[in-house]
Write an enzyme that holds these catalytic residues in place. Structure first.
Site, mmCIF file in Angstrom:
data_model
loop_
_atom_site.group_PDB
_atom_site.id
_atom_site.type_symbol
_atom_site.label_atom_id
_atom_site.label_comp_id
_atom_site.label_asym_id
_atom_site.label_seq_id
_atom_site.Cartn_x
_atom_site.Cartn_y
_atom_site.Cartn_z
ATOM 1 N N ASP A 6 0.889 -1.064 -0.126
ATOM 2 C CA ASP A 6 -0.119 -0.094 -0.020
ATOM 3 C C ASP A 6 0.938 1.282 0.011
ATOM 4 O O ASP A 6 2.054 0.958 0.474
ATOM 5 C CB ASP A 6 -0.814 -0.214 1.382
ATOM 6 C CG ASP A 6 -1.860 1.149 1.160
ATOM 7 O OD1 ASP A 6 -2.547 1.397 0.140
ATOM 8 O OD2 ASP A 6 -1.838 2.086 2.257
ATOM 9 N N HIS A 195 -9.021 3.905 2.959
ATOM 10 C CA HIS A 195 -9.375 4.769 4.185
ATOM 11 C C HIS A 195 -10.875 4.805 4.457
ATOM 12 O O HIS A 195 -11.404 5.054 5.396
ATOM 13 C CB HIS A 195 -8.759 6.152 4.049
ATOM 14 C CG HIS A 195 -7.235 6.217 4.161
ATOM 15 N ND1 HIS A 195 -6.365 5.438 3.355
ATOM 16 C CD2 HIS A 195 -6.775 6.933 5.157
ATOM 17 C CE1 HIS A 195 -5.115 5.793 3.694
ATOM 18 N NE2 HIS A 195 -5.182 6.433 4.740
#
Ligand code: DGL
Length: 274
Positions: A6, A195
């Site tokens: 990520d 997120h």
């Protein structure tokens, strides 16, 4: 060994779901915090950064890598699969989060209108639109012709990283992003960013309880389990359930953020990708 990549911390939430579903594998998690966020970078920069991370993880002994980052999946995955792997890493594979979510949305939608929320780069890449449209092609799974509406939500990542997602300011910004999407009456919404799970409750509330809101954690983990069942070459018979957390920036900050994103205490190591 499976690599999870990520741009920073957000992918830890995806890793959390993967680890829960497939605990017996060995994993290396790599967050490129030094160069995050990726969400406003150009395609060529995101491709370059992601390629460096992929090379690093393969060099550490990974045979399969999951791009937990939506932006990296959107802007780099196809090129890595089509050009980089055949040239440099034959017999290894890299998978992303876009196809699993697009397939799930395509299966679930009844009115064939799907909304996508993501970073600016993810939205501009058109990756979700392309994957959702591919579902209507003969080799697509559902054959549905889907209308896709998208909205870039660039302020949500910094708000969530500052733990401000519950503030009135964050809710006001979220409503502003959702308003144009809502006017198209989607019955399915893709949270196309690592997120956004932190705001899933509010997103669900603003779209209404009848709208399905999809986040990548569990969906990616389920699709990965199916993939591994079909590919015994990535078998975990040698695995010992090892975990290694790497970051390209300050490891203390990474460990502190991991408490929120992973929900437990870890000790990460700083590495250099360049
Ligand atoms: N991980 C990124 C994504 O899922 C969000 C953070 C960033 O922009 O780097 O798109």
């Amino acid at each position: 060994m499976i690599g999870i990549f990520d741009s920073g911390f957000g992918g830890l939430t995806i890793f959390k779901s993967i680890e829960k579903k497939l605990p017996n594998y060995d994993y290396i998690y790599l967050g490129d915090n030094a160069r995050a966020p990726y969400g406003n970078h150009s395609q060529s920069v995101i491709y370059q950064y992601t390629k460096e991370a992929v090379d690093y993880l393969f060099a550490q002994g990974c045979s399969l890598i999951i791009l937990a980052c939506n932006t990296a999946s959107a802007e780099a995955l196809r090129k890595i699969q089509q050009e980089h792997l055949p040239q440099k890493h034959k017999n290894k594979n890299v998978l992303g989060v876009i196809r699993p979510l697009a397939e799930a949305a395509s299966e679930l939608t009844k009115n064939n209108i799907v909304a996508v929320m993501g970073t600016r780069s993810t939205v501009e890449s058109g990756a979700y639109t392309r994957e959702l449209k591919e579902q209507s092609l003969p080799r697509g799974k559902t054959g549905k012709k889907i209308k896709v509406v998208q909205e870039a939500c660039p302020l949500l990542v910094p708000l969530i990283e500052e733990s401000m997602e519950k503030t009135p300011a964050a809710k006001m910004i979220l409503k502003k992003y959702i308003r144009p999407l809502k006017s198209s009456h989607p019955d399915t919404v893709i949270l196309g960013c690592t997120h956004y799970g932190w705001m899933q409750r509010d997103i669900q509330k603003y779209f209404g309880q009848k709208t399905k809101v999809l986040y990548s954690g569990e969906i990616t983990a389920t699709k990965l389990a199916e993939y591994l069942a079909k590919h015994p070459e990535y078998s975990h018979t040698q695995a010992k359930g090892k975990r290694l957390f790497l970051t390209t920036d300050n490891s203390d900050r990474f460990d502190a953020a991991a408490k929120k994103f992973l929900g437990r205490t870890i000790k990460s190591k700083k590495i250099d990708l360049t």
